[in-house]
Design an enzyme around this catalytic site. Structure first.
Site, PDB file in Angstrom:
ATOM      1  CG  ASP A 247      -1.755   1.224   1.358  1.00  0.00           C
ATOM      2  OD1 ASP A 247      -2.345   1.616   0.327  1.00  0.00           O
ATOM      3  OD2 ASP A 247      -1.837   1.802   2.450  1.00  0.00           O
ATOM      4  CG  ASP A 251      -0.376   6.069  -2.149  1.00  0.00           C
ATOM      5  OD1 ASP A 251      -0.976   5.250  -2.875  1.00  0.00           O
ATOM      6  OD2 ASP A 251      -0.960   6.944  -1.474  1.00  0.00           O
TER       7      ASP A 251
HETATM    8  C1  IPM Z   1      -5.400   1.348  -1.809  1.00  0.00           C
HETATM    9  C2  IPM Z   1      -6.126   2.200  -0.806  1.00  0.00           C
HETATM   10  C3  IPM Z   1      -6.912   1.301   0.123  1.00  0.00           C
HETATM   11  C4  IPM Z   1      -5.927   0.441   0.860  1.00  0.00           C
HETATM   12  C5  IPM Z   1      -7.866   2.010   1.088  1.00  0.00           C
HETATM   13  C6  IPM Z   1      -8.801   2.948   0.368  1.00  0.00           C
HETATM   14  C7  IPM Z   1      -8.619   1.035   1.929  1.00  0.00           C
HETATM   15  O1  IPM Z   1      -5.231   3.017  -0.124  1.00  0.00           O
HETATM   16  O2  IPM Z   1      -6.071   0.623  -2.550  1.00  0.00           O
HETATM   17  O3  IPM Z   1      -4.168   1.416  -1.866  1.00  0.00           O
HETATM   18  O4  IPM Z   1      -5.414   0.832   1.915  1.00  0.00           O
HETATM   19  O5  IPM Z   1      -5.652  -0.672   0.404  1.00  0.00           O
HETATM   20 MG    MG Z   2      -3.264   2.922  -0.861  1.00  0.00          MG
END
Ligand code: IPM
Ligand code: MG
Length: 368
Positions: A247, A251
């Site tokens: 996760d 990002d």
């Molecule tokens: C992602 C998002 C999700 C996650 C959230 C919205 C639950 O950040 O798809 O990366 O944490 O997996």
């Molecule tokens: Mg995420």
């Protein structure tokens, strides 16, 4: 007959999923592929209508579909709800109940968008990696979890990071299989120096690697990896990692490509998959036609490839996206200078359709 579910969700989810649907219908119609699309409310809009982020009816639609297109969920309006009722729960429920354990997040740099990245062009150029994130285990779903009172006004919050051999094996296998079609290099990311669950992760990934003698496996700790990702993104090929590390790393990696608005994803269990842009619902720009639909549109390409083995059509769609970028069409998030063509969400979708038409037309001509 292909059965699709389309859950556009909240915020810009609706706008970008709308463009994805437009492109998808065009591709299937032109190629005489039979399909049906069923919609459903997920996230905050479902909470507003039914007091829950996802209903059993919508889950049923998801379970019966061959593939799901997902927009985005969440927004300030629902942030103070109990965690079980928050929009994000819809996404987590879909992932968990459908056992979509393999999350593929490709990060690719388009030459023309290099200046949209906050990193130096010389550092990011040529980056082409795939993050394989475990999606149905780890700290996101481990028990015990929750917050309890421990007396004297003191509380304790608990989440549990756990992984089983089987969970690690199946995600590692996906990473190795995919790497065979790429540069045959897999990097496993963990925190094995501190966390036992990820020490097991490392050992199991190494065991699985014995079945893939042609694929080079290496390991990295998550802290070092987050540094190397910025320092030398080009050096990465396939990264396989846990739910939460994936996760965070995805990002971070999105900034290499310039905009999170460019990154698609697939969440798979075999051929069944849910396809979504990795950006969120961006409530600050929702409803204004400012959102970049390319991540959602590129998610359709992933769907064609991974759920339906339509590699050629997936390639056509990816080429159409490349062409519109080359032609200078830009939503605000990827606007890198003057002399470009600023467009709205739907105009960007139209530009992709136009390019697709040209690509399909060029095949007809060759046939004659
Ligand atoms: C992602 C998002 C999700 C996650 C959230 C919205 C639950 O950040 O798809 O990366 O944490 O997996
Ligand atoms: Mg995420």
């Amino acid at each position: 007959m292909i059965k699709l579910a389309l859950f556009s969700g909240d915020g810009i989810g609706k706008e970008v999923a709308g463009e994805a649907e437009k492109v998808l219908r065009f591709i299937f119609d032109v190629n005489s592929i039979g399909y049906e699309i069923e919609g459903g409310l997920v996230g905050g809009v479902s909470y507003d209508a039914y007091k829950k982020p996802i209903t059993d009816e919508v889950l049923k639609i998801a379970k019966e579909a061959d593939a799901i297109i997902f927009g985005a969920v969440g927004g300030p309006k629902w942030e103070t709800l109990p965690i079980e009722l928050r929009p994000e729960k819809a996404l987590l429920t879909l992932r968990y109940d459908l056992e979509l354990y393999a999350n593929l997040r490709p990060v690719k740099v388009y030459k023309e968008l290099i200046d949209a990245s906050p990193l130096k062009a010389g550092v990011v150029s040529g980056t082409d990696m795939l993050i394989v994130r475990e999606l149905t285990g780890g700290i996101y779903f481990g028990t015990p979890r929750g917050v309890s009172d421990i007396g004297n006004g003191n509380k304790k919050g608990i989440n549990t990071l756990s992984y089983t051999t089987k969970e690690i094996e199946r995600i590692a296998k996906i990473a190795f299989e995919i790497s065979k079609k790429r540069k045959k290099r897999v990097l496993s990311v963990d925190k094995a120096n501190v966390l036992e669950a990820t020490e097991l992760w490392r050992n199991v990934v190494h065991d699985v690697s014995k079945n893939y003698p042609d694929v080079e496996l290496s390991d990295m700790y998550i802290d070092n990896c987050s540094m190397q990702l910025i320092k030398q993104p080009r050096s990465f090929d396939v990264i396989v990692t846990t739910n939460m590390f994936g996760d965070i790393l995805s990002d971070e990696a999105s900034m290499i490509s310039g905009s999170i608005g460019m990154l698609p994803s697939a969440s798979l269990n075999g051929k069944k998959g849910m396809y979504e842009p990795i950006h969120g619902s961006a409530p600050d720009i929702a409803g204004q036609g400012k959102a970049n639909p390319l991540a959602a549109i590129l998610s359709v390409a992933m769907m064609l490839r991974y759920s339906f083995d339509m590699d050629n059509l997936a390639g056509d769609l990816e080429r159409a996206v490349e062409n519109v970028i080359k032609q200078g069409y830009r939503t605000q998030d990827i606007m890198t200078g003057s002399g470009l063509k600023p467009v709205s969400t739907s105009k960007m979708g139209d530009a992709v359709l136009h390019e697709l038409k040209n690509i399909f037309k060029s095949y007809e001509k060759n046939e004659v």
